[in-house]
Design an enzyme around this catalytic site. Sequence first.
Site, PDB file in Angstrom:
ATOM      1  CB  CYS A   5     -37.570 -13.053 -65.409  1.00 42.45           C
ATOM      2  SG  CYS A   5     -37.973 -11.743 -66.576  1.00 42.45           S
ATOM      3  CB  CYS A  25     -29.678 -11.887 -82.737  1.00 45.02           C
ATOM      4  SG  CYS A  25     -30.177 -13.607 -82.497  1.00 45.02           S
ATOM      5  CB  CYS A  77     -24.759 -12.579 -79.092  1.00 44.86           C
ATOM      6  SG  CYS A  77     -26.559 -12.352 -79.219  1.00 44.86           S
ATOM      7  CB  CYS A 111     -25.460 -15.965 -77.061  1.00 44.11           C
ATOM      8  SG  CYS A 111     -25.175 -16.236 -78.799  1.00 44.11           S
ATOM      9  CB  CYS A 155     -42.475 -14.927 -71.427  1.00 43.42           C
ATOM     10  SG  CYS A 155     -41.828 -13.233 -71.396  1.00 43.42           S
ATOM     11  NE  ARG A 215     -27.742 -18.980 -83.791  1.00 45.12           N
ATOM     12  CZ  ARG A 215     -27.867 -17.652 -83.773  1.00 45.12           C
ATOM     13  NH1 ARG A 215     -28.842 -17.101 -83.109  1.00 45.12           N
ATOM     14  NH2 ARG A 215     -26.990 -16.904 -84.392  1.00 45.12           N
ATOM     15  CB  CYS A 267     -39.978 -17.834 -70.032  1.00 52.27           C
ATOM     16  SG  CYS A 267     -38.244 -17.626 -69.526  1.00 52.27           S
TER      17      CYS A 267
HETATM   18  N1  SAM Z   1     -35.203 -11.788 -70.818  1.00 53.40           N
HETATM   19  C1  SAM Z   1     -34.798 -11.496 -72.122  1.00 53.40           C
HETATM   20  C2  SAM Z   1     -35.935 -11.448 -73.116  1.00 53.40           C
HETATM   21  O1  SAM Z   1     -36.964 -12.039 -72.886  1.00 53.40           O
HETATM   22  O2  SAM Z   1     -35.759 -10.807 -74.155  1.00 53.40           O
HETATM   23  C3  SAM Z   1     -33.725 -12.431 -72.657  1.00 53.40           C
HETATM   24  C4  SAM Z   1     -33.767 -13.899 -72.328  1.00 53.40           C
HETATM   25  S1  SAM Z   1     -35.160 -14.804 -72.966  1.00 53.40           S
HETATM   26  C5  SAM Z   1     -35.004 -16.344 -72.142  1.00 53.40           C
HETATM   27  C6  SAM Z   1     -34.669 -15.101 -74.659  1.00 53.40           C
HETATM   28  C7  SAM Z   1     -35.564 -15.908 -75.538  1.00 53.40           C
HETATM   29  O3  SAM Z   1     -35.501 -17.281 -75.172  1.00 53.40           O
HETATM   30  C8  SAM Z   1     -37.036 -15.639 -75.546  1.00 53.40           C
HETATM   31  O4  SAM Z   1     -37.358 -14.499 -76.290  1.00 53.40           O
HETATM   32  C9  SAM Z   1     -37.570 -16.899 -76.210  1.00 53.40           C
HETATM   33  O5  SAM Z   1     -37.591 -16.755 -77.608  1.00 53.40           O
HETATM   34  C10 SAM Z   1     -36.556 -17.952 -75.826  1.00 53.40           C
HETATM   35  N2  SAM Z   1     -37.145 -18.965 -74.948  1.00 53.40           N
HETATM   36  C11 SAM Z   1     -37.362 -18.859 -73.621  1.00 53.40           C
HETATM   37  N3  SAM Z   1     -37.951 -19.970 -73.142  1.00 53.40           N
HETATM   38  C12 SAM Z   1     -38.122 -20.803 -74.194  1.00 53.40           C
HETATM   39  C13 SAM Z   1     -38.690 -22.096 -74.342  1.00 53.40           C
HETATM   40  N4  SAM Z   1     -39.208 -22.753 -73.304  1.00 53.40           N
HETATM   41  N5  SAM Z   1     -38.709 -22.658 -75.561  1.00 53.40           N
HETATM   42  C14 SAM Z   1     -38.182 -21.991 -76.627  1.00 53.40           C
HETATM   43  N6  SAM Z   1     -37.641 -20.767 -76.543  1.00 53.40           N
HETATM   44  C15 SAM Z   1     -37.614 -20.170 -75.347  1.00 53.40           C
HETATM   45 FE1  SF4 Z   2     -38.138 -12.968 -68.468  1.00 46.79          FE
HETATM   46 FE2  SF4 Z   2     -38.169 -15.321 -69.657  1.00 46.79          FE
HETATM   47 FE3  SF4 Z   2     -39.784 -13.397 -70.522  1.00 46.79          FE
HETATM   48 FE4  SF4 Z   2     -37.107 -13.168 -70.892  1.00 46.79          FE
HETATM   49  S1  SF4 Z   2     -38.478 -14.700 -71.785  1.00 46.79           S
HETATM   50  S2  SF4 Z   2     -38.519 -11.586 -70.194  1.00 46.79           S
HETATM   51  S3  SF4 Z   2     -36.361 -14.204 -69.047  1.00 46.79           S
HETATM   52  S4  SF4 Z   2     -39.860 -14.396 -68.501  1.00 46.79           S
END
Ligand code: SAM
Ligand code: SF4
Length: 333
Positions: free
Chosen positions: A53, A188, A128, A97, A57, A260, A60
């Site tokens: 990606c 959600c 979802c 989901c 973030c 949740r 992530c």
């Molecule tokens: N890429 C899309 C986005 O960011 O909206 C969808 C997938 S993203 C992985 C979905 C959510 O996963 C993020 O908004 C975050 O809340 C959660 N998430 C990702 N990494 C995480 C982590 N290490 N611990 C807790 N929640 C996490």
């Molecule tokens: Fe990409 Fe992870 Fe951010 Fe979703 S949360 S936009 S998968 S970097």
Amino acid sequence: MAIRHDWTADEAEALFKLPFLELLHRAQSVHRQHHDAGTVQLSTLLSIKTGGCPEDCSYCPQSIRYNTGVDNEELLPLEQVLEHARAAKAAGATRFCMGAAYRSPKQRDLEKINAMIGAVRELGMETCATLGMLTPDQAQELKAAGLDFYNHNLDTSAEFYDQIISTRGYQARLDTLQAVQDAGLNVCCGGIVGMGESVRDRASMLVTLANLPQQPHSVPINQLVRVPGTPLGEGPGVDPFDFVRTIAVARIMMPRAQVRLSAGRSAMSDELQALAFMAGANSIFYGEKLLTTGNPDVTRDQQLLQRLGLRAEAPAQTAQRLQASAQFDAAQA
Ligand code: SAM
Ligand code: SF4
Ligand code: DTB
């Protein structure tokens, strides 16, 4: 009881500062007015497009910028997605989901994902998806494909957001949520606890959620899973009681939502999870894997529910809930 959309950050913060048992009592009272307190809804996650990606973030593992050992994979084929959905249904999940590591979906991928949504829905599960930012047209396309919920988290407060993500702004998140709501999809939307945010930030995020024109139908509260290689890979854990407080305040401010107990359960004791249910959580992610990290295994979760005398939401209840929520939304509009 009327749903409030005029919460202030001071009010929300005052809830966080209540004595713990007082807060739990209030949250449990609200919970019982709006929900069957003996039922927990089970959602199973599948990463249909993992890694690579472009976003940054900090939490992530799927960002291409961090060395986390998560590879950039292709979108899964339909049959493989269906296999996972069938297994999830057989294990007792009512919602499936599908998550993709996109900033926003490309049109040709969306077409494949639409087919997945239609096929999962035919299994009789709630669908979802979480695919990043959407245009209003894309949201409508997903709705037409049979999508029930779209997950798009605010993750933290508007004030703290730029400490966590630099590649997009808070307003872009809100715009996608608006597009999702306008398309008639159930929203959600929740966040993460434990990224170094203050209590005020947690309060502020919940205020933004509760004051949306329509409150989210599902509110995932994730405890940060610290993944080595991400900027948030190391650091102190969150006080478990503060995590439970966040669930309780979400329950009080968003009485009708499914709150949740989301990521982070692998690191939680059974007793802590029981407290989260007491605070008004009535849904979990169910299945051995979240997107790239682990989750308790299903037998462990089944035992936990049994030990607590909780029931998994049955498919018939799921259908009733969706219908009741659509009726409520129509009456509010
Ligand atoms: N890429 C899309 C986005 O960011 O909206 C969808 C997938 S993203 C992985 C979905 C959510 O996963 C993020 O908004 C975050 O809340 C959660 N998430 C990702 N990494 C995480 C982590 N290490 N611990 C807790 N929640 C996490
Ligand atoms: Fe990409 Fe992870 Fe951010 Fe979703 S949360 S936009 S998968 S970097
Ligand atoms: C949400 O709020 N949490 C889920 C789901 N929505 C998509 C994701 C949690 C991801 C945890 C880290 C991982 O497994 O990669």
